[in-house]
Design an enzyme around this catalytic site. Structure first.
Site, PDB file in Angstrom:
ATOM      1  N   ASP A   1      -2.763   2.526  -6.125  1.00  0.00           N
ATOM      2  CA  ASP A   1      -1.765   2.597  -5.062  1.00  0.00           C
ATOM      3  C   ASP A   1      -1.681   1.366  -4.167  1.00  0.00           C
ATOM      4  OD1 ASP A   1      -4.236   3.058  -3.958  1.00  0.00           O
ATOM      5  OD2 ASP A   1      -3.551   4.596  -2.564  1.00  0.00           O
ATOM      6  N   GLU A   2      -2.371   0.285  -4.506  1.00  0.00           N
ATOM      7  CA  GLU A   2      -2.247  -0.915  -3.669  1.00  0.00           C
ATOM      8  C   GLU A   2      -2.494  -2.179  -4.478  1.00  0.00           C
ATOM      9  OE1 GLU A   2      -5.202  -1.667  -0.623  1.00  0.00           O
ATOM     10  OE2 GLU A   2      -6.519  -0.141  -1.487  1.00  0.00           O
TER      11      GLU A   2
ATOM     12  N   ASP B   1       0.858  -1.181   0.000  1.00  0.00           N
ATOM     13  CA  ASP B   1       0.000   0.000   0.000  1.00  0.00           C
ATOM     14  C   ASP B   1       0.899   1.237   0.000  1.00  0.00           C
ATOM     15  OD1 ASP B   1      -2.127   1.706   0.145  1.00  0.00           O
ATOM     16  OD2 ASP B   1      -2.765   1.138   2.162  1.00  0.00           O
TER      17      ASP B   1
END
Length: 360
Positions: free
Chosen positions: A106-107, A12
């Protein structure tokens, strides 16, 4: 033969959008930054850790964010840059395993039970990935490692920013039992509030409830709650996670009344959607235009075609027609959005036995 314990990593990125802006603009470093919105209107898309200390977070109304943090600096989002950085990070993931399941820009989850470098330790791989992300992008990430997706996600949230947490099988039930119910991945605010009203405040409390009761109160998802209370999650990392739609939208600092202004914004939105389609190697047959007026009234207009499309020009042309059908918006517009659906992916076509060239 007993199956080996899976080794799952959840990566993350730390305050991703805001961190990219601070990386690219030294004047923003160490200062409270909000990506998206303005002091007068809009919604925060992301907040730096300096801003989070004041209670500023994503999805917060910009006006409230400015009240909580008067020195907050609002920055316009640059989604093309975030997408490019995300692709760069994803290439790092793929150098270790093909079992990568992106959840957003983003993850992502990674299954490294078997991996390309022959490394038996998922912890070492996770730390190496974090270091490579830092060296290649100048950004930090937090990593969680465990034997299932639920625990890996919980682990990555436990030591942010730039954190690393390992949850081993012998510690899993202890970690889950002490976890506050609102911190359970998969339990949203409304469900958490309902559980709290029932006296379910922690994982230990949730574990006391039977599967029958949880299904009766929460429906089928109650079975999921029953199992995660026992640190059980059999979901596999899915490298081809299918999205049913791809879209982009903007809330404007000032309401739009002129056609030229609306069309200019539509053009940018169409380009962003086309970029995401290219990244996902997808085509579409349906375009939907979303219009939110100054008084928050919402209107959507859609059109479906027999033939597939993927170019920004095609998306913009259809969206422009929808904006004008049956007529231009009659009132000032505060938000415009474009989404595409009825998607087909290149890997699906190849699986069916014929080749496909994506139109760019």
């Amino acid at each position: 033969m007993e199956q080996p314990i899976r080794k799952i990593i959840h990566i993350d990125m730390d305050a991703f959008f805001a961190s990219v802006e601070q990386r690219d603009n030294p004047e923003l470093r160490g200062k409270p930054v909000a990506v998206g919105g303005s002091k007068m209107r809009g919604v925060v898309a992301a907040a730096s850790y300096e801003a989070r200390k004041y209670g500023v977070h994503s999805a917060l109304a910009s006006k409230i964010a400015a009240q909580r943090c008067p020195q907050l600096i609002f920055v316009k989002p640059r989604f093309d840059v975030y997408s490019a950085v995300s692709r760069q990070i994803r290439e790092i993931f793929f150098s270790y395993t093909d079992l990568v399941e992106p959840l957003s820009l983003d993850e992502a989850y990674l299954d490294v039970t078997e991996n390309k470098i022959g490394m038996p330790s998922a912890s070492i791989i996770a730390k190496e990935i974090k270091q490579r992300i830092l060296e290649e992008t100048k950004l930090t990430a937090s990593a969680g490692v465990s034997f299932n997706k639920f625990l890996a996600k919980i682990a990555s949230d436990m030591d942010k920013p730039n954190g690393f947490t390992l949850i081993t099988p012998d510690k899993a039930e202890e970690v889950v039992s002490g976890l506050e119910i609102e911190k359970f991945h998969g339990i949203g605010k409304v469900t958490a509030a309902k559980m709290q009203s029932m006296g379910i405040l922690t994982g230990a409390d949730l574990r006391l409830r039977s599967e029958e009761e949880l299904v009766r109160v929460f429906g089928k998802v109650g079975r999921y709650y029953y199992h995660i209370a026992r640190a059980q999650d059999e979901r596999e990392v899915q490298p081809h996670r299918i999205r049913k739609s791809i879209g982009s939208e903007r809330t404007f600092d000032e309401d739009l009344s002129e056609e030229d202004e609306m069309l200019e914004r539509l053009q940018h939105l169409a380009e962003e959607v086309a970029q995401d389609m290219a990244r996902l190697q997808a085509t579409a047959k349906t375009v939907t235009v979303k219009i939110k007026y100054f008084d928050f009234t919402l209107n959507t207009r859609s059109k479906t075609y027999l033939s597939e499309f993927s170019s920004a020009d095609a998306i913009y042309t259809i969206a422009r027609e929808l904006l004008r059908t049956p007529q231009l918006p009659a009132y000032p517009v505060r938000l415009l959005g474009i989404s595409v659906s009825s998607l087909t992916y290149q890997h699906d076509r190849q699986r069916e036995g014929y080749q496909f060239t994506l139109e760019l």
